[in-house]
Design an enzyme around this catalytic site. Structure first.
Site, PDB file in Angstrom:
ATOM      1  N   ASP A  69       0.862  -1.183   0.000  1.00 58.52           N
ATOM      2  CA  ASP A  69       0.000   0.000   0.000  1.00 58.52           C
ATOM      3  C   ASP A  69       0.898   1.233   0.000  1.00 58.52           C
ATOM      4  O   ASP A  69       2.075   1.158   0.371  1.00 58.52           O
ATOM      5  CB  ASP A  69      -0.961  -0.016   1.194  1.00 58.52           C
ATOM      6  CG  ASP A  69      -0.343  -0.634   2.436  1.00 58.52           C
ATOM      7  OD1 ASP A  69       0.896  -0.694   2.519  1.00 58.52           O
ATOM      8  OD2 ASP A  69      -1.101  -1.054   3.326  1.00 58.52           O
ATOM      9  N   GLU A 128      -6.032   2.968   3.426  1.00 60.42           N
ATOM     10  CA  GLU A 128      -6.692   3.494   4.636  1.00 60.42           C
ATOM     11  C   GLU A 128      -8.110   3.973   4.328  1.00 60.42           C
ATOM     12  O   GLU A 128      -8.903   4.200   5.225  1.00 60.42           O
ATOM     13  CB  GLU A 128      -5.873   4.646   5.224  1.00 60.42           C
ATOM     14  CG  GLU A 128      -4.439   4.267   5.604  1.00 60.42           C
ATOM     15  CD  GLU A 128      -4.356   3.431   6.877  1.00 60.42           C
ATOM     16  OE1 GLU A 128      -5.408   3.163   7.489  1.00 60.42           O
ATOM     17  OE2 GLU A 128      -3.241   3.031   7.234  1.00 60.42           O
TER      18      GLU A 128
HETATM   19 ZN   LIG Z   1      -3.523   1.751   8.830  1.00 54.78          ZN
HETATM   20 ZN   LIG Z   2      -1.528  -0.051   7.172  1.00 58.93          ZN
END
Ligand SMILES: [Zn+2]
Ligand SMILES: [Zn+2]
Length: 372
Positions: A69, A128
């Site tokens: 991510d 997120e």
């Molecule tokens: Zn996080």
């Molecule tokens: Zn994370």
């Protein structure tokens, strides 16, 4: 790539945290860094604010995906580090700067010293929120690679450097955001009988809500409903016309999430009748559970045990991760990487030990080379 270079990359990324689908500088930085590596046989494709880097194998029997991510959080950094975030309002407080650095390190290792299988590195935006995994899964760009396996890691502040941790089966919970809006009738504080007071309604709702967990869920199963924020009213002498609750639901099984939501909706119907008001519910972002395939985890454990890293059996956690959407369709797993930070994930003082980057690159590279 040597340790100094990796730490330099991590510190540069740490200074430019950006929120979901706004990772413009991050994307540029990743593209520039990959270009500077000057690697043969690699094909880089942009996808929204993320990207894919495909490394063709020498003699491919499968295509393995590795995902990092790339987004930060709306948190003001308080580490006091010289390389603190330059974006006042944002911070890499979930370690995604470390995740990206490890992916770049592994990409360099795998592409400069090719392996048999094809490898797709996925630099995914918006973990997120609002969630990048599901839209990636649905994109035509991604579908062309037809992954056979996929894996990813997440930093673990509470584990020492040099350790990794995972388990077969569920690792992270099913999660859903929860927003509930109450609308009644406001009025003068001295004339409650002429109003529909949403402070009384919403606070009663909050105290009764936990009965869904205690009375509707099998005690041997597990669920959590947390209301983290409650807003209502305007001033002390006006009865509140509106109230809003914000929270989250977490479950260890997808079916339990469905049960909680339908019970919640029955609750809402009852409250609308009893308190003569309108109540609207919105579930916001939902993440599917992270469910590790046992064969992959067993192989991973064997691979780790043949290195100088230590494998620890993990417990399931009620935290969420949108990597679960990949694992819903493609066999694979996620693991924790020890980074030994006094402060935890999403804390403004999170400070992972950078030595963990080397351990992470090793764990990922060895897994790519040896998993079958
Ligand atoms: Zn996080
Ligand atoms: Zn994370």
């Amino acid at each position: 790539m040597n340790k100094e270079k990796l730490i330099e990359i991590r510190r540069e990324l740490h200074q430019i945290p950006e929120l979901g689908f706004r990772e413009y500088k991050t994307q540029e930085y990743l593209l520039k860094t990959i270009a500077e590596m000057n690697l043969p046989n690699i094909q880089v494709t942009r996808w929204k604010t993320g990207l894919f880097a495909f490394v063709e194998g020498l003699n491919p029997k499968q295509t393995i995906g590795y995902r990092t991510d790339i987004d930060g959080l709306p948190i003001v950094e308080e580490t006091g580090l010289p390389f603190s975030s330059q974006h006042q309002e944002n911070m890499h407080a979930c370690g995604h700067d470390i995740h990206m650095t490890i992916a770049l390190g592994a990409l360099y290792e795998v592409a400069s010293n090719p392996v048999d299988d094809n490898i797709l590195f996925i630099f995914q935006p918006a973990e997120e929120g609002p969630g990048g995994a599901e839209p990636i899964m649905n994109s035509e760009t991604f579908k062309q690679w037809k992954l056979d396996k996929i894996f990813a890691l997440h930093i673990a502040p509470e584990l020492p450097v040099g350790t990794v941790s995972s388990r077969a089966g569920i690792l992270f919970a099913n999660t859903s955001e929860l927003f509930i809006d109450f609308k009644g009738k406001g009025g003068h504080a001295a004339y409650p009988h002429l109003t529909k007071d949403m402070i009384v309604t919403a606070s009663t709702f909050v105290t009764q809500l936990q009965q869904i967990i205690s009375r509707k869920i099998d005690p041997l199963d597990s669920g959590v409903i947390t209301i983290g924020k409650m807003t209502a009213g305007t001033v002390q002498n006006i009865i509140a016309e509106k109230a809003r609750l914000e929270g989250t639901i977490r479950t260890l099984q997808p079916e339990t999430m469905t049960v909680i939501k339908s019970e919640l909706e029955r609750f809402i119907e009852g409250f609308q009748l009893s308190y003569d008001c309108e109540i609207a519910v919105d579930y916001g972002a939902m993440y599917y559970q992270v469910y590790n395939e046992s064969n992959c985890v067993n192989q991973f454990q064997e691979i780790i045990n043949s290195t100088d890293l230590t494998y620890i059996e993990a417990n399931a956690a009620m935290t969420g991760e949108d990597f679960g959407y990949f694992l819903k369709e493609i066999p694979g797993f996620m693991f924790w990487l020890g980074v030994d930070s006094e402060y935890g994930l999403h804390h403004s003082k999170l400070n992972p030990d950078e030595e963990a980057i080397i351990a992470g690159v090793k764990a990922v590279t060895e897994t790519i080379r040896r998993i079958d």
